[in-house]
Motif scaffolding. Structure first.
Motif, PDB file in Angstrom:
ATOM      1  N   LYS A  56       0.779  -1.102   0.023  1.00 23.26           N
ATOM      2  CA  LYS A  56       0.110  -0.070   0.033  1.00 23.26           C
ATOM      3  C   LYS A  56       0.628   1.273  -0.014  1.00 23.26           C
ATOM      4  CE  LYS A  56      -3.915  -2.197   2.024  1.00 23.26           C
ATOM      5  NZ  LYS A  56      -5.047  -2.340   3.251  1.00 23.26           N
ATOM      6  N   LYS A  57       1.922   1.169   0.616  1.00 26.24           N
ATOM      7  CA  LYS A  57       2.882   2.486   0.604  1.00 26.24           C
ATOM      8  C   LYS A  57       3.785   2.497  -0.514  1.00 26.24           C
ATOM      9  CE  LYS A  57       5.936  -0.417   3.555  1.00 26.24           C
ATOM     10  NZ  LYS A  57       6.330  -0.469   4.779  1.00 26.24           N
ATOM     11  N   GLY A  58       3.504   1.578  -1.479  1.00 26.60           N
ATOM     12  CA  GLY A  58       4.117   1.716  -2.826  1.00 26.60           C
ATOM     13  C   GLY A  58       5.452   1.236  -2.983  1.00 26.60           C
ATOM     14  N   ILE A  59       6.052   0.931  -2.009  1.00 24.92           N
ATOM     15  CA  ILE A  59       7.582   0.496  -2.192  1.00 24.92           C
ATOM     16  C   ILE A  59       7.555  -1.063  -1.949  1.00 24.92           C
ATOM     17  CG2 ILE A  59       9.927   0.628  -1.146  1.00 24.92           C
ATOM     18  CD1 ILE A  59       8.992   3.542  -0.364  1.00 24.92           C
ATOM     19  N   GLY A  60       7.908  -1.739  -2.879  1.00 19.78           N
ATOM     20  CA  GLY A  60       7.911  -3.252  -2.499  1.00 19.78           C
ATOM     21  C   GLY A  60       6.887  -4.065  -3.050  1.00 19.78           C
ATOM     22  N   LYS A  61       6.871  -5.358  -2.847  1.00 18.15           N
ATOM     23  CA  LYS A  61       5.704  -6.282  -3.182  1.00 18.15           C
ATOM     24  C   LYS A  61       5.646  -7.200  -2.085  1.00 18.15           C
ATOM     25  CE  LYS A  61       5.874  -6.235  -8.192  1.00 18.15           C
ATOM     26  NZ  LYS A  61       6.028  -7.006  -9.367  1.00 18.15           N
ATOM     27  N   SER A  62       4.459  -7.795  -2.122  1.00 15.10           N
ATOM     28  CA  SER A  62       4.456  -8.896  -1.073  1.00 15.10           C
ATOM     29  C   SER A  62       3.596 -10.023  -2.056  1.00 15.10           C
ATOM     30  CB  SER A  62       3.274  -8.630   0.214  1.00 15.10           C
ATOM     31  OG  SER A  62       1.839  -8.598  -0.302  1.00 15.10           O
ATOM     32  N   HIS A  63       4.016 -11.440  -1.401  1.00 17.02           N
ATOM     33  CA  HIS A  63       3.740 -12.575  -2.347  1.00 17.02           C
ATOM     34  C   HIS A  63       2.878 -13.336  -1.394  1.00 17.02           C
ATOM     35  CE1 HIS A  63       6.968 -10.675  -4.675  1.00 17.02           C
ATOM     36  NE2 HIS A  63       7.377 -10.557  -3.618  1.00 17.02           N
ATOM     37  N   ARG A  64       2.187 -14.298  -2.387  1.00 10.62           N
ATOM     38  CA  ARG A  64       1.133 -15.298  -1.612  1.00 10.62           C
ATOM     39  C   ARG A  64       1.150 -16.446  -2.587  1.00 10.62           C
ATOM     40  NH1 ARG A  64      -3.484 -15.299  -4.014  1.00 10.62           N
ATOM     41  NH2 ARG A  64      -4.446 -13.456  -4.632  1.00 10.62           N
ATOM     42  N   LEU A  65       0.946 -17.814  -2.104  1.00  7.52           N
ATOM     43  CA  LEU A  65       0.598 -18.694  -3.037  1.00  7.52           C
ATOM     44  C   LEU A  65      -0.846 -18.566  -3.630  1.00  7.52           C
ATOM     45  CD1 LEU A  65       1.955 -22.053  -0.997  1.00  7.52           C
ATOM     46  CD2 LEU A  65       3.179 -20.734  -2.833  1.00  7.52           C
ATOM     47  N   THR A  66      -0.894 -18.884  -4.761  1.00  6.61           N
ATOM     48  CA  THR A  66      -2.429 -19.362  -5.426  1.00  6.61           C
ATOM     49  C   THR A  66      -2.616 -20.726  -4.946  1.00  6.61           C
ATOM     50  OG1 THR A  66      -1.239 -20.131  -7.373  1.00  6.61           O
ATOM     51  CG2 THR A  66      -1.728 -17.828  -7.560  1.00  6.61           C
ATOM     52  N   PRO A  67      -4.022 -21.018  -5.122  1.00  9.14           N
ATOM     53  CA  PRO A  67      -4.662 -22.240  -4.923  1.00  9.14           C
ATOM     54  C   PRO A  67      -3.621 -23.298  -5.649  1.00  9.14           C
ATOM     55  CG  PRO A  67      -6.243 -20.538  -5.048  1.00  9.14           C
ATOM     56  CD  PRO A  67      -5.149 -19.983  -5.469  1.00  9.14           C
ATOM     57  N   LYS A  68      -3.266 -22.791  -7.268  1.00  8.49           N
ATOM     58  CA  LYS A  68      -2.738 -23.876  -7.839  1.00  8.49           C
ATOM     59  C   LYS A  68      -1.165 -24.060  -7.201  1.00  8.49           C
ATOM     60  CE  LYS A  68      -0.836 -24.045 -12.725  1.00  8.49           C
ATOM     61  NZ  LYS A  68      -0.764 -23.570 -13.919  1.00  8.49           N
ATOM     62  N   GLY A  69      -0.841 -22.985  -6.731  1.00  7.29           N
ATOM     63  CA  GLY A  69       0.717 -22.988  -6.125  1.00  7.29           C
ATOM     64  C   GLY A  69       0.501 -24.047  -4.969  1.00  7.29           C
TER      65      GLY A  69
END
Length: 130
Positions: A77-90
């Motif tokens: 939300k603050k615009g710096i960086g990304k977060s990541h999560r598994l998809t159901p397929k992953g």
């Protein structure tokens, strides 16, 4: 010593890759899936620091896994960086890969002998802290 470490690393990677390659994953990709699963909401930089990976190497693997629809990345939300999560397929693919990964580890332990295997793990853990 460095030559032997690299040779051992490649040999171990080949062994683990042989157990999961038919799933369309490499050992490095499997490791990143585990990393993301075990560190929900962490940024790319946080994940790289946690795993002692070069950030650029991690970014490349994250991008491949996202193209494979195994991960979903989203800007913070603050615009710096990304977060990541598994998809159901992953998550499903990871559950399929885990027993194969464990089988690869059991195979390696059997070939080395349990004492040698455990001594090697301890030595590698100590080296990783230097």
């Amino acid at each position: 010593m460095l030559k032997n470490v690299r040779k051992a690393s490649r040999a171990i990677s080949r062994r683990y890759n042989a157990f999961i390659h038919h799933l369309g994953l490499t050992g490095a990709q499997f490791t990143v899936l585990i990393l993301v699963r075990d560190n929900p909401g962490k940024t790319t930089s946080d994940l790289a620091a946690t795993a002692l990976l070069e950030r650029t190497t991690l970014v490349r693997n994250l991008a491949v896994l996202e193209r494979m629809e195994l991960l979903k990345s989203q800007p913070l939300k603050k615009g710096i960086g990304k977060s990541h999560r598994l998809t159901p397929k992953g998550a499903t693919l990871l559950e399929e890969a885990l027993p194969l990964w464990e089988k690869a580890q059991a195979d390696l332990k059997e070939k080395m002998g349990e004492d040698s295997f455990l001594d090697t793990i301890k030595a590698l853990q100590a080296l990783s802290k230097l």
